[in-house]
Design a protein around this motif. Structure first.
Motif, PDB file in Angstrom:
ATOM      1  N   ALA A 191     -10.051  -2.341   2.652  1.00 48.73           N
ATOM      2  CA  ALA A 191      -8.877  -3.209   2.667  1.00 48.73           C
ATOM      3  C   ALA A 191      -8.795  -4.017   3.959  1.00 48.73           C
ATOM      4  O   ALA A 191      -8.423  -5.195   3.942  1.00 48.73           O
ATOM      5  N   TRP A 228      -0.043   3.347   5.353  1.00 51.92           N
ATOM      6  CA  TRP A 228      -1.110   3.660   4.387  1.00 51.92           C
ATOM      7  C   TRP A 228      -1.051   5.161   4.077  1.00 51.92           C
ATOM      8  O   TRP A 228      -1.868   5.953   4.542  1.00 51.92           O
ATOM      9  N   ASP A 269      -4.555  -0.994  -2.858  1.00 50.20           N
ATOM     10  CA  ASP A 269      -4.041  -2.204  -2.208  1.00 50.20           C
ATOM     11  C   ASP A 269      -4.338  -3.397  -3.091  1.00 50.20           C
ATOM     12  O   ASP A 269      -5.315  -3.396  -3.863  1.00 50.20           O
ATOM     13  N   PRO A 325       0.804  -1.231   0.000  1.00 56.28           N
ATOM     14  CA  PRO A 325       0.000   0.000   0.000  1.00 56.28           C
ATOM     15  C   PRO A 325       0.838   1.283   0.000  1.00 56.28           C
ATOM     16  O   PRO A 325       0.405   2.298  -0.552  1.00 56.28           O
ATOM     17  N   ARG A 340      -8.607  -7.885   3.817  1.00 55.40           N
ATOM     18  CA  ARG A 340      -7.361  -8.501   4.274  1.00 55.40           C
ATOM     19  C   ARG A 340      -7.589  -9.443   5.465  1.00 55.40           C
ATOM     20  O   ARG A 340      -7.112 -10.578   5.484  1.00 55.40           O
TER      21      ARG A 340
END
Length: 796
Positions: free
Chosen positions: A539, A512, A154, A132, A543
């Protein structure tokens, strides 16, 4: 099976402050189904690859003489789509849609050497753990000007290893309103990326009719595999099984570091976790294209899709790169062009693909198309698996809505996600609030105290210096001083000094640095778009959702407080799972007031040493002492000569203690259920009547009981300048809101119709405007103070 996976794939403990959270919830509803479909769809790859043999060298990437390979964006010129539009106004697409006639020489290539594949070790250590922060999110819209490329934030290999999950954003939402009409028109292709197309594979030198008959061309050359696959737009009925709902061609290549080669391995068609167009229809919207300054379609902010990994690469998805080639069509304005759903969705199929696209719209070759090239294919670290004994399965199936358990137990029961920064930029780019580290330290400690197993921190500190550079403005704190910035113009400061205070088994920090593309206030002519935050929330769910039963997404100034007799959120969740089977718990949100009794005069750096001395010798700070802040006009020395002094939070108090005074007494009225979720079910997954409905689903979601289960305390910072007017506004019948908290008696009834009129008072007639949470004061604050005393000090 679907319901079971919905529950176990990461259900959300939702405050519902933005509709992007609704997007995450919808993902839960459809992710497993999209995955199951993807397993049944054969990806395209050359015949020799399918058998595990090597690929002919002629099929290697045509840039294979460039080593090391680097991430690149290929943009098409805007003139590539000129033939699509009628000449009269340029807003109506021609039918059938003319094919694009692009060539590789027409493309503009921009490379980003920070993602290069020089060695396996470098890829593993410098790329895969930092994707990212390495993706050129802030270059998109600036140097990268192609409306059909996804705005990447991402990407990572999915938990099951079946595909690469991609998190992107809608660049068209960054600037709106009458002054940005041309820019909105330019970026309309971003909306098209949310709309599925249907495609059918062709083979070079074969007509479609020959392909259907299984004929072969005279030029069926050995090794002519990758260059021979072509695609055309089609109807649902004509489309290949994996091409019914897609938007991107995903091309995979393998890296051989010893031989310095990049070899083509095959390509697949992207899948969506759910149908965005269908969701938009279920929410009673006539089109996916918002015009003017309209900014309400938050579910069209994050763009999520998956690139299935070819079957022969799935067992070991290492040393791979990926290209993403968007399939370009005009955005469907549904009120004009119709809706394009397959029959399983239940919505109307009013877009005539045969008429609008025809049968001869063949897509250009990948090499002649705008695309992302050489994206990293990286797996995420996985928490260790755990097992649940058979006799612990319990009687969860007592209720028809309850979710059956499995023997497999996820690593976590409840996790939290947050997008935050060391210093915060308020809407409108006012001067920053620099309490991010102190807030995060306390917030993590509190969440671990109330039952969260793990906290994921998406650290946006790297964007602090970028937001002004992108606008060509001087930074109000750094000015034009670049000594504090890294080689990419980002501040060196981050939140690692906070997250490192906790063991990695409890806290994970994700760098990020993507900048919010528009930080204007919502009422501005060009309303803001929290792009980086929305992408981070999506994300986190993608994730880490597969590794937890429940997930919450919130800011560090938001405290989910267990109420009643509950001492942990897990007690609440266990009851919900056992008796209800619901997937979403929602909170009503109002801004708390900082207690006037907990505030002190505003401290500046010149007074810190003197204040520390007071603390050391056991005294308290004299609240009458004149302390100033020359950066705020209300708090200057000159203003203090004739006016009130500004107040700030005391360093001796926690944020939860300071803001433990609710402006709206619990239980909060219905109108504070802002931006709540809507779970849109497809017809094929409903039993009985299917209707177009944009309301809550009571069987799947509900609000928490604020008195017996839990409450959200929103401790949003009241800056010192906002306390300046307290002597004029903190009184009965004042003309506006008092922004500091003066607590009311617990038994004083709250009247929603009167709370803005400043009429609440105690039995002596003294003004008051908020209510303390006694559970926080008597139970949670002592425990929080004890937990904080055991955590190290933030290092600067």
């Amino acid at each position: 099976m679907i319901v079971h996976r919905i529950k176990l794939d990461g259900l959300l403990l939702s405050i519902g402050l933005t509709l992007t959270f609704s997007t995450s919830i919808l993902l839960i509803a459809w992710q497993e189904r999209a995955l199951l479909l993807a397993r049944d769809r054969p990806p395209f790859f050359p015949p020799d690859v399918a058998n595990g043999d090597s690929v002919d060298p002629a099929a290697r990437n045509r840039d294979d003489d460039e080593w090391p390979p680097v991430l690149s964006a290929y943009s098409e010129p805007s003139s590539a789509t000129d033939a699509w539009w009628h000449d009269d106004d340029g807003s109506r697409p021609r039918a059938p849609l003319p094919p694009r006639r692009t060539d590789a020489s027409d493309l503009t290539r921009i490379s980003f050497p920070r993602i290069n594949y020089n060695s396996a070790r470098a890829t593993s250590t410098t790329i895969c753990g930092h994707v990212p922060s390495l993706l050129p999110a802030d270059d998109f819209g600036m140097t990268i000007r192609d409306p059909y490329l996804p705005w990447l934030h991402d990407l990572f290999v999915s938990e099951d290893g079946m595909g690469v999950d991609v998190v992107a954003q809608n660049r068209r939402r960054c600037h709106k309103g009458k002054h940005h009409a041309d820019e909105m028109r330019f970026w309309e292709g971003q909306v098209a990326l949310f709309q599925p197309v249907a495609i059918r594979r062709l083979t070079a030198n074969l007509t479609d009719d020959m392909r259907l008959r299984g004929s072969r061309s005279n030029d069926d050359r050995p090794g002519a595999d990758r260059d021979d696959v072509r695609y055309r737009l089609s109807t649902h009925e004509e489309a290949d099984p994996d091409g019914v709902e897609t938007r991107f061609v995903c091309r995979f290549k393998s890296l051989d570091y010893a031989r310095r080669t990049l070899t083509y391995e095959g390509e697949t068609l992207s899948t969506y976790p759910f149908n965005y167009e269908f969701v938009n229809w279920r929410k009673m919207k006539d089109s996916m294209v918002e015009d003017g300054k309209e900014q309400s379609y938050f579910w069209l902010s994050p763009l999520l899709f998956r690139c299935p990994i070819p079957a022969h690469l799935r067992r070991s998805a290492t040393d791979l790169t990926m290209d993403i080639v968007p399939i370009r069509t005009p955005a469907r304005r549904n009120d004009r062009d119709g809706f394009f759903f397959h029959e399983g969705h239940g919505g109307p199929v009013t877009f005539d693909a045969a008429k609008m696209w025809g049968k001869d719209h063949v897509l250009p070759r990948a090499e002649d198309s705008g695309r992302w090239e050489n994206l990293p294919v990286c797996s995420l670290p996985k928490p260790p698996p755990s097992e649940i004994p058979d006799d612990d399965a319990g009687d969860v199936r007592e209720n028809a809505n309850a979710i059956p358990t499995t023997k497999k137990k996820k690593p976590h029961r409840l996790v939290a996600c947050t997008w935050t920064s060391a210093i915060h930029q308020r809407r409108g780019n006012e001067r920053r609030i620099a309490d991010g580290k102190a807030r995060l330290r306390e917030w993590i400690a509190f969440n671990l105290l109330v039952g969260f197993d793990h906290v994921y921190v998406f650290d946006n500190s790297g964007a602090n210096a970028t937001i002004f550079r992108l606008k060509n403005e001087a930074d109000p704190d750094f000015g034009n001083d670049t000594s504090k910035l890294d080689d990419r113009g980002r501040t060196h400061d981050d939140l690692s000094s906070v997250t490192d205070l906790f063991p990695p088994s409890l806290v994970t920090r994700i760098d990020w640095p993507a900048t919010v593309c528009n930080n204007n206030r919502p009422a501005h002519d060009d309303p803001g778009e929290r792009s980086s935050q929305y992408a981070a929330e999506a994300a986190c769910r993608s994730r880490y959702g597969p590794y937890t039963d429940w997930m919450a997404s919130m800011d560090p100034d938001e405290y989910f407080v267990p109420m009643g007799r509950h001492t942990s959120w897990k007690q609440v969740l266990d009851k919900v799972d056992r008796e209800e089977g619901r997937k979403v718990l929602k909170f009503r949100s109002t801004r708390a007031r900082p207690l006037l009794s907990a505030l002190v005069m505003k401290l500046t750096k010149s007074c810190v040493a003197e204040f520390v001395l007071f603390v050391i010798i056991g005294n308290t700070l004299d609240k009458r002492r004149p302390i100033f802040d020359e950066g705020a006009s209300e708090c200057t020395r000159e203003m203090a000569k004739s006016h009130n002094q500004c107040l700030a939070k005391s360093v001796n108090n926690t944020y939860l203690e300071t803001y433990n005074c609710e402006y709206i007494k619990s239980p909060k009225p219905e109108r504070f259920a802002r931006a709540m979720t809507e779970l849109a079910m497809e017809k094929q997954h409903t039993i009985g009547a299917f209707i177009r409905k944009a309301t809550d689903n009571p069987k799947m979601e509900r609000f928490v009981d604020e008195l017996e289960e839990g409450v959200l305390i929103h401790a949003k910072t009241t800056v010192p300048a906002e306390t300046f007017t307290r002597e004029k506004l903190c009184m009965l019948n004042a003309p506006s809101n008092c922004l500091v908290g003066i607590p009311c008696p617990d038994d004083l009834a709250f009247d929603d119709a009167l709370h803005t009129k400043n009429v609440f008072h105690d039995e002596t007639g003294k003004y008051c405007n908020c209510w303390k949470n006694r559970r926080v004061e008597e139970f949670w604050l002592p425990r929080l103070n004890d937990a904080m005393s055991k955590i190290g000090i933030i290092s600067e």
